[in-house]
Design a protein around this motif. Structure first.
Motif, PDB file in Angstrom:
ATOM      1  N   GLU A  16       0.860  -1.174   0.000  1.00  0.00           N
ATOM      2  CA  GLU A  16       0.000   0.000   0.000  1.00  0.00           C
ATOM      3  C   GLU A  16       0.901   1.230   0.000  1.00  0.00           C
ATOM      4  N   ASN A  17       0.600   2.171  -0.891  1.00  0.00           N
ATOM      5  CA  ASN A  17       1.360   3.413  -1.038  1.00  0.00           C
ATOM      6  C   ASN A  17       2.775   3.158  -1.558  1.00  0.00           C
ATOM      7  N   LEU A  18       2.831   2.612  -2.751  1.00  0.00           N
ATOM      8  CA  LEU A  18       4.114   2.311  -3.380  1.00  0.00           C
ATOM      9  C   LEU A  18       4.949   3.568  -3.592  1.00  0.00           C
ATOM     10  N   GLU A  19       4.301   4.692  -3.843  1.00  0.00           N
ATOM     11  CA  GLU A  19       5.067   5.929  -4.049  1.00  0.00           C
ATOM     12  C   GLU A  19       5.867   6.294  -2.796  1.00  0.00           C
ATOM     13  N   ALA A  20       5.262   6.141  -1.632  1.00  0.00           N
ATOM     14  CA  ALA A  20       5.988   6.405  -0.383  1.00  0.00           C
ATOM     15  C   ALA A  20       7.117   5.395  -0.196  1.00  0.00           C
ATOM     16  N   LEU A  21       6.876   4.150  -0.557  1.00  0.00           N
ATOM     17  CA  LEU A  21       7.922   3.130  -0.456  1.00  0.00           C
ATOM     18  C   LEU A  21       9.080   3.460  -1.382  1.00  0.00           C
ATOM     19  N   LYS A  22       8.790   3.929  -2.586  1.00  0.00           N
ATOM     20  CA  LYS A  22       9.854   4.296  -3.518  1.00  0.00           C
ATOM     21  C   LYS A  22      10.722   5.412  -2.939  1.00  0.00           C
ATOM     22  N   GLN A  23      10.099   6.411  -2.333  1.00  0.00           N
ATOM     23  CA  GLN A  23      10.858   7.493  -1.714  1.00  0.00           C
ATOM     24  C   GLN A  23      11.709   6.955  -0.563  1.00  0.00           C
ATOM     25  N   TYR A  24      11.117   6.089   0.252  1.00  0.00           N
ATOM     26  CA  TYR A  24      11.840   5.488   1.374  1.00  0.00           C
ATOM     27  C   TYR A  24      13.044   4.678   0.877  1.00  0.00           C
ATOM     28  N   LEU A  25      12.839   3.873  -0.168  1.00  0.00           N
ATOM     29  CA  LEU A  25      13.949   3.086  -0.725  1.00  0.00           C
ATOM     30  C   LEU A  25      15.053   4.005  -1.231  1.00  0.00           C
ATOM     31  N   SER A  26      14.680   5.085  -1.895  1.00  0.00           N
ATOM     32  CA  SER A  26      15.684   6.054  -2.368  1.00  0.00           C
ATOM     33  C   SER A  26      16.456   6.640  -1.195  1.00  0.00           C
ATOM     34  N   ASP A  27      15.740   6.997  -0.121  1.00  0.00           N
ATOM     35  CA  ASP A  27      16.387   7.538   1.073  1.00  0.00           C
ATOM     36  C   ASP A  27      17.370   6.537   1.684  1.00  0.00           C
ATOM     37  N   CYS A  28      17.045   5.245   1.562  1.00  0.00           N
ATOM     38  CA  CYS A  28      17.909   4.172   2.099  1.00  0.00           C
ATOM     39  C   CYS A  28      18.965   3.722   1.094  1.00  0.00           C
ATOM     40  N   GLU A  29      19.013   4.414  -0.054  1.00  0.00           N
ATOM     41  CA  GLU A  29      19.963   4.087  -1.121  1.00  0.00           C
ATOM     42  C   GLU A  29      19.784   2.669  -1.666  1.00  0.00           C
ATOM     43  N   VAL A  30      18.512   2.250  -1.748  1.00  0.00           N
ATOM     44  CA  VAL A  30      18.161   0.971  -2.370  1.00  0.00           C
ATOM     45  C   VAL A  30      17.614   1.299  -3.756  1.00  0.00           C
ATOM     46  N   ASP A  31      18.312   0.841  -4.773  1.00  0.00           N
ATOM     47  CA  ASP A  31      17.886   1.085  -6.153  1.00  0.00           C
ATOM     48  C   ASP A  31      16.645   0.264  -6.476  1.00  0.00           C
ATOM     49  N   PRO A  41      20.538  -7.763  -0.951  1.00  0.00           N
ATOM     50  CA  PRO A  41      22.002  -7.646  -0.995  1.00  0.00           C
ATOM     51  C   PRO A  41      22.702  -8.813  -1.693  1.00  0.00           C
ATOM     52  N   PHE A  42      21.956  -9.882  -1.936  1.00  0.00           N
ATOM     53  CA  PHE A  42      22.539 -11.075  -2.548  1.00  0.00           C
ATOM     54  C   PHE A  42      22.222 -11.178  -4.038  1.00  0.00           C
ATOM     55  N   GLY A  43      21.444 -10.211  -4.559  1.00  0.00           N
ATOM     56  CA  GLY A  43      21.098 -10.206  -5.976  1.00  0.00           C
ATOM     57  C   GLY A  43      19.772 -10.856  -6.300  1.00  0.00           C
ATOM     58  N   ASN A  44      19.019 -11.328  -5.296  1.00  0.00           N
ATOM     59  CA  ASN A  44      17.701 -11.902  -5.543  1.00  0.00           C
ATOM     60  C   ASN A  44      16.720 -10.798  -5.928  1.00  0.00           C
ATOM     61  N   ARG A  45      15.918 -11.073  -6.922  1.00  0.00           N
ATOM     62  CA  ARG A  45      14.920 -10.127  -7.411  1.00  0.00           C
ATOM     63  C   ARG A  45      13.661 -10.188  -6.543  1.00  0.00           C
ATOM     64  N   ILE A  46      13.095  -9.020  -6.229  1.00  0.00           N
ATOM     65  CA  ILE A  46      11.868  -8.923  -5.436  1.00  0.00           C
ATOM     66  C   ILE A  46      10.955  -7.920  -6.126  1.00  0.00           C
ATOM     67  N   GLU A  47       9.712  -8.326  -6.366  1.00  0.00           N
ATOM     68  CA  GLU A  47       8.723  -7.440  -6.988  1.00  0.00           C
ATOM     69  C   GLU A  47       7.856  -6.820  -5.899  1.00  0.00           C
ATOM     70  N   LEU A  48       7.602  -5.527  -6.033  1.00  0.00           N
ATOM     71  CA  LEU A  48       6.726  -4.799  -5.119  1.00  0.00           C
ATOM     72  C   LEU A  48       5.691  -4.094  -5.980  1.00  0.00           C
ATOM     73  N   LEU A  49       4.399  -4.336  -5.721  1.00  0.00           N
ATOM     74  CA  LEU A  49       3.396  -3.751  -6.585  1.00  0.00           C
ATOM     75  C   LEU A  49       2.161  -3.283  -5.819  1.00  0.00           C
ATOM     76  N   GLU A  50       1.482  -2.314  -6.428  1.00  0.00           N
ATOM     77  CA  GLU A  50       0.238  -1.777  -5.897  1.00  0.00           C
ATOM     78  C   GLU A  50      -0.775  -1.788  -7.043  1.00  0.00           C
ATOM     79  N   TRP A  51      -1.918  -2.392  -6.796  1.00  0.00           N
ATOM     80  CA  TRP A  51      -2.969  -2.491  -7.818  1.00  0.00           C
ATOM     81  C   TRP A  51      -3.852  -1.250  -7.821  1.00  0.00           C
ATOM     82  N   HIS A  52      -4.273  -0.851  -9.014  1.00  0.00           N
ATOM     83  CA  HIS A  52      -5.210   0.261  -9.196  1.00  0.00           C
ATOM     84  C   HIS A  52      -6.454  -0.250  -9.893  1.00  0.00           C
ATOM     85  N   ASN A  53      -7.581   0.352  -9.615  1.00  0.00           N
ATOM     86  CA  ASN A  53      -8.845  -0.059 -10.248  1.00  0.00           C
ATOM     87  C   ASN A  53      -8.898   0.297 -11.696  1.00  0.00           C
TER      88      ASN A  53
END
Length: 123
Positions: free
Chosen positions: A78-93, A111-123
């Motif tokens: 929920e609130n992917l835009e806020a998560l994106k800002q937080y990740l940027s602040d934490c220097e996570v690309d 940190p090990f190179g494993n891919r993780i998807e994060l998504l938010e659905w819209h109507n």
């Protein structure tokens, strides 16, 4: 059929041997998962387990280690835009992917190179 799949119990990702502290820094320290205790009989195998809101993520160690670059867990947020800002602040690309209709989604790598998807659905 006489059986039913109820839910995903956990997702497991691999990491190199002796990388538990780095896993804790990323999954607990940055993403906010709480570390949960592994059963005594499994502790000698290494790794660490994490949980958040009904999601369990297990990090298992293996040698030789190869990160999952295509296969990946996908977490709805929920609130992917806020998560994106937080990740940027934490220097996570992260990588923005606009190919899934009705979804705002990004990919990160642990940190090990494993891919993780994060998504938010819209109507």
């Amino acid at each position: 059929m006489s059986f039913t799949f109820k839910k995903i119990d956990h997702v497991q990702l691999a990491a190199p041997k002796e990388s538990e502290e780095l896993a804790r820094e990323f999954y607990s320290g940055i993403l906010g998962f709480k570390e949960i205790e592994k059963p005594e009989t499994l502790r000698k195998r290494g790794g660490a387990w994490f949980a958040m809101d009904g999601i369990q993520l297990h990090i298992g160690t293996e040698e030789p280690f190869v990160p999952a670059k295509k296969a990946h867990p996908a977490f709805e947020v929920e609130n992917l835009e806020a998560l994106k800002q937080y990740l940027s602040d934490c220097e996570v690309d992260y990588i923005v992917d606009e190919n899934l209709p009705r979804a705002n989604r990004i990919y990160i790598h642990d940190p090990f190179g494993n891919r993780i998807e994060l998504l938010e659905w819209h109507n």
